[in-house]
Design an enzyme around this catalytic site. Structure first.
Site, PDB file in Angstrom:
ATOM      1  N   GLN A  78       0.827  -1.208   0.000  1.00  0.00           N
ATOM      2  CA  GLN A  78       0.000   0.000   0.000  1.00  0.00           C
ATOM      3  C   GLN A  78       0.861   1.257   0.000  1.00  0.00           C
ATOM      4  O   GLN A  78       1.800   1.368   0.788  1.00  0.00           O
ATOM      5  CB  GLN A  78      -0.927   0.029   1.216  1.00  0.00           C
ATOM      6  CG  GLN A  78      -1.920   1.184   1.111  1.00  0.00           C
ATOM      7  CD  GLN A  78      -2.810   1.334   2.318  1.00  0.00           C
ATOM      8  OE1 GLN A  78      -2.338   1.707   3.389  1.00  0.00           O
ATOM      9  NE2 GLN A  78      -4.088   1.059   2.154  1.00  0.00           N
ATOM     10  N   CYS A 109      -6.411   7.310   4.810  1.00  0.00           N
ATOM     11  CA  CYS A 109      -5.767   7.741   6.054  1.00  0.00           C
ATOM     12  C   CYS A 109      -6.265   9.130   6.416  1.00  0.00           C
ATOM     13  O   CYS A 109      -6.269  10.039   5.578  1.00  0.00           O
ATOM     14  CB  CYS A 109      -4.247   7.734   5.908  1.00  0.00           C
ATOM     15  SG  CYS A 109      -3.411   8.231   7.422  1.00  0.00           S
ATOM     16  N   LYS A 148      -8.092   1.884  -1.685  1.00  0.00           N
ATOM     17  CA  LYS A 148      -8.869   1.770  -0.451  1.00  0.00           C
ATOM     18  C   LYS A 148      -9.292   3.171  -0.060  1.00  0.00           C
ATOM     19  O   LYS A 148      -8.449   4.046   0.181  1.00  0.00           O
ATOM     20  CB  LYS A 148      -8.031   1.120   0.645  1.00  0.00           C
ATOM     21  CG  LYS A 148      -8.773   0.977   1.957  1.00  0.00           C
ATOM     22  CD  LYS A 148      -8.058  -0.004   2.873  1.00  0.00           C
ATOM     23  CE  LYS A 148      -8.732  -0.096   4.223  1.00  0.00           C
ATOM     24  NZ  LYS A 148      -8.477   1.083   5.069  1.00  0.00           N
ATOM     25  N   ASN A 209     -15.714  -2.580   4.131  1.00  0.00           N
ATOM     26  CA  ASN A 209     -14.906  -2.487   5.354  1.00  0.00           C
ATOM     27  C   ASN A 209     -15.542  -1.530   6.361  1.00  0.00           C
ATOM     28  O   ASN A 209     -15.926  -0.426   6.012  1.00  0.00           O
ATOM     29  CB  ASN A 209     -13.487  -2.018   4.991  1.00  0.00           C
ATOM     30  CG  ASN A 209     -12.653  -1.611   6.188  1.00  0.00           C
ATOM     31  OD1 ASN A 209     -12.137  -0.501   6.251  1.00  0.00           O
ATOM     32  ND2 ASN A 209     -12.513  -2.485   7.150  1.00  0.00           N
ATOM     33  N   GLY A 210     -15.612  -2.021   7.601  1.00  0.00           N
ATOM     34  CA  GLY A 210     -16.069  -1.162   8.685  1.00  0.00           C
ATOM     35  C   GLY A 210     -17.026  -1.871   9.612  1.00  0.00           C
ATOM     36  O   GLY A 210     -18.086  -2.340   9.196  1.00  0.00           O
ATOM     37  N   GLY A 233     -10.661  -4.941  10.285  1.00  0.00           N
ATOM     38  CA  GLY A 233      -9.546  -4.204  10.870  1.00  0.00           C
ATOM     39  C   GLY A 233      -9.413  -4.484  12.357  1.00  0.00           C
ATOM     40  O   GLY A 233      -8.888  -5.522  12.775  1.00  0.00           O
TER      41      GLY A 233
HETATM   42  C1  LIG Z   1      -4.319   1.309  14.207  1.00  0.00           C
HETATM   43  C2  LIG Z   1      -4.875   1.449  12.807  1.00  0.00           C
HETATM   44  C3  LIG Z   1      -4.007   1.618  11.746  1.00  0.00           C
HETATM   45  C4  LIG Z   1      -4.505   1.730  10.439  1.00  0.00           C
HETATM   46  N1  LIG Z   1      -3.621   1.843   9.393  1.00  0.00           N
HETATM   47  C5  LIG Z   1      -4.093   1.828   8.119  1.00  0.00           C
HETATM   48  C6  LIG Z   1      -3.203   1.780   7.002  1.00  0.00           C
HETATM   49  O1  LIG Z   1      -1.958   1.727   7.131  1.00  0.00           O
HETATM   50  N2  LIG Z   1      -3.762   1.789   5.750  1.00  0.00           N
HETATM   51  C7  LIG Z   1      -5.122   1.824   5.554  1.00  0.00           C
HETATM   52  O2  LIG Z   1      -5.586   1.820   4.414  1.00  0.00           O
HETATM   53  N3  LIG Z   1      -5.978   1.839   6.604  1.00  0.00           N
HETATM   54  C8  LIG Z   1      -5.503   1.820   7.863  1.00  0.00           C
HETATM   55  N4  LIG Z   1      -6.385   1.768   8.906  1.00  0.00           N
HETATM   56  C9  LIG Z   1      -7.830   1.662   8.646  1.00  0.00           C
HETATM   57  C10 LIG Z   1      -8.274   0.197   8.586  1.00  0.00           C
HETATM   58  O3  LIG Z   1      -7.671  -0.456   7.484  1.00  0.00           O
HETATM   59  C11 LIG Z   1      -9.814   0.068   8.461  1.00  0.00           C
HETATM   60  O4  LIG Z   1     -10.210   0.738   7.293  1.00  0.00           O
HETATM   61  C12 LIG Z   1     -10.555   0.669   9.646  1.00  0.00           C
HETATM   62  O5  LIG Z   1      -9.974   0.257  10.860  1.00  0.00           O
HETATM   63  C13 LIG Z   1     -12.045   0.274   9.613  1.00  0.00           C
HETATM   64  O6  LIG Z   1     -12.211  -1.120   9.725  1.00  0.00           O
HETATM   65  P1  LIG Z   1     -12.678  -1.801  11.132  1.00  0.00           P
HETATM   66  O7  LIG Z   1     -13.964  -1.150  11.537  1.00  0.00           O
HETATM   67  O8  LIG Z   1     -12.822  -3.261  10.798  1.00  0.00           O
HETATM   68  O9  LIG Z   1     -11.574  -1.524  12.127  1.00  0.00           O
HETATM   69  C14 LIG Z   1      -5.904   1.687  10.204  1.00  0.00           C
HETATM   70  C15 LIG Z   1      -6.768   1.519  11.295  1.00  0.00           C
HETATM   71  C16 LIG Z   1      -6.282   1.396  12.578  1.00  0.00           C
HETATM   72  C17 LIG Z   1      -7.251   1.184  13.720  1.00  0.00           C
END
Ligand SMILES: Cc1cc2nc3c(=O)[nH]c(=O)nc-3n(C[C@H](O)[C@H](O)[C@H](O)COP(=O)(O)O)c2cc1C
Length: 337
Positions: A78, A109, A148, A209-210, A233
């Site tokens: 990524q 991000c 993404k 996702n989410g 995530g």
């Molecule tokens: C600690 C943390 C770090 C993350 N780092 C990235 C990342 O490097 N790249 C990215 O696309 N999303 C990143 N995300 C977002 C997650 O990929 C995901 O989209 C988000 O947590 C929602 O999914 P969830 O509800 O299943 O947690 C991060 C999320 C968290 C909590």
């Protein structure tokens, strides 16, 4: 959900098997955790973001994020930046050295220092930049591109459909949508309906996702949206067995013990000073259901020596009824072969 022999979907010509995917997470989805989740059933892997500005400046800590095993393919790197040309140069250099299967563009991000320079979700505010990034990347690497994204910047700027269509028109072969705006960060509830909308209108696989934390929620997301897969995530950090379609309460203490010993050991080479600090995030989440006394948990979270931490972990799992600790550790290790 049962897998059969036919691929679930393709990223370009790359077959993907399975409907659950570990989300890229900075500081969480390091190579050992990605490997564990992939062996447990995650359908593919995406690295933590590579800040191509840092990569260009020879920040070599970025390189350990790209480390992957052959068995982890399909593996995507990524990229995060605001400069399409720099992103493309970085992708070409990474491809030459590591040959990942695809490159993913981070359009989600929401950290202020990132978005303020027009990177991550900040790039969603400049649709032409998104087009340019995909065009430049398409010229630079011979593998598929994916994106993404979030719903948009805020409720007044819900441009996920426009951005997804631009990305696809310029070469994206898979779209993952996190159902929140950048403004929401991680608060509130992720919305799934936009995922269904993208799935209905895009000619490429769409990943939702989410807020998927259980197998029931994963099934609901897939059913309600028609998405090709669900991306998980934060919940993965508490239960990586989710990728085997198993909820936290289905997992025995022996399995969690084996997981913890294996993960700690595998993290060592990636964190040469000490794996203890990054491991703490997992430790806390893994042990949460056991309702340990605060002092016992604190002792583990502040342990300075790995051997001391292992003794404390052994005590927890002996008390949880795990009679054969070495056997539990080797059972999990065998599962990871
Ligand atoms: C600690 C943390 C770090 C993350 N780092 C990235 C990342 O490097 N790249 C990215 O696309 N999303 C990143 N995300 C977002 C997650 O990929 C995901 O989209 C988000 O947590 C929602 O999914 P969830 O509800 O299943 O947690 C991060 C999320 C968290 C909590």
């Amino acid at each position: 959900m049962p897998e059969n022999d036919a691929p679930t979907f393709h990223i370009g010509s790359i077959p993907v098997f399975g409907q659950l995917i570990l989300a890229p997470m900075d500081g969480i989805s390091d190579p050992p955790f990605r490997w564990i989740t992939r062996r447990l059933g995650s359908a593919l892997s995406i690295s933590e973001f590579i800040n191509t500005l840092d990569y260009a400046n020879q920040k070599h800590y970025q390189v350990s994020r790209i480390n992957f095993r052959a068995g982890e393919r399909p593996f995507g790197v990524q990229l995060l930046d605001n400069d399409p040309v720099r992103m493309a140069e970085c992708a070409a250099a990474i491809y030459a050295e590591y040959q990942p299967d695809f490159f993913d563009v981070n359009l989600g991000c929401c950290t202020a220092s990132v978005t303020s320079r027009g990177a991550g979700a900040g790039m969603m505010r400049i649709p032409e930049k998104v087009a340019q990034a995909f065009r430049e990347l398409g010229k630079a690497v011979p593998v598929p591109l994916t994106a993404k994204l979030r719903l948009g910047w805020d409720e007044d700027n819900l441009n996920y459909r426009e951005i997804a269509e631009i990305a696809v028109a310029n070469g994206a072969r898979m779209i993952a949508l996190h159902g929140r705006t950048a403004k929401m960060a991680y608060s509130g509830k992720a919305r799934w309906q936009p995922m269904a909308e993208l799935k209905a209108c895009l000619p490429v696989p769409v990943i939702g996702n989410g807020d998927v934390a259980t197998t029931a929620q994963a099934r609901q997301l897939l059913e309600q949206t028609g998405c090709d897969a669900a991306m998980v995530g934060r919940a993965a950090k508490a239960n990586p067995f989710l990728f085997s379609w198993q909820d936290r309460e289905d997992i025995t203490p022996a399995e969690f013990y084996g997981l913890m010993r294996y993960q700690l050991e595998e993290m060592r080479p990636f964190h040469p000073i000490s794996p203890l600090l990054p491991f703490r995030k997992f430790l806390k989440a893994y042990l949460e259901p056991y309702g340990l006394p605060t002092a016992q948990l604190r002792a583990m979270l502040t342990a300075k020596e790995e051997s001391r931490l292992i003794t404390l972990i052994d005590q927890v799992f002996s008390a949880q009824g795990v009679k054969d600790l070495p056997g539990a550790a080797s059972d999990f290790r065998n599962r990871m072969l």
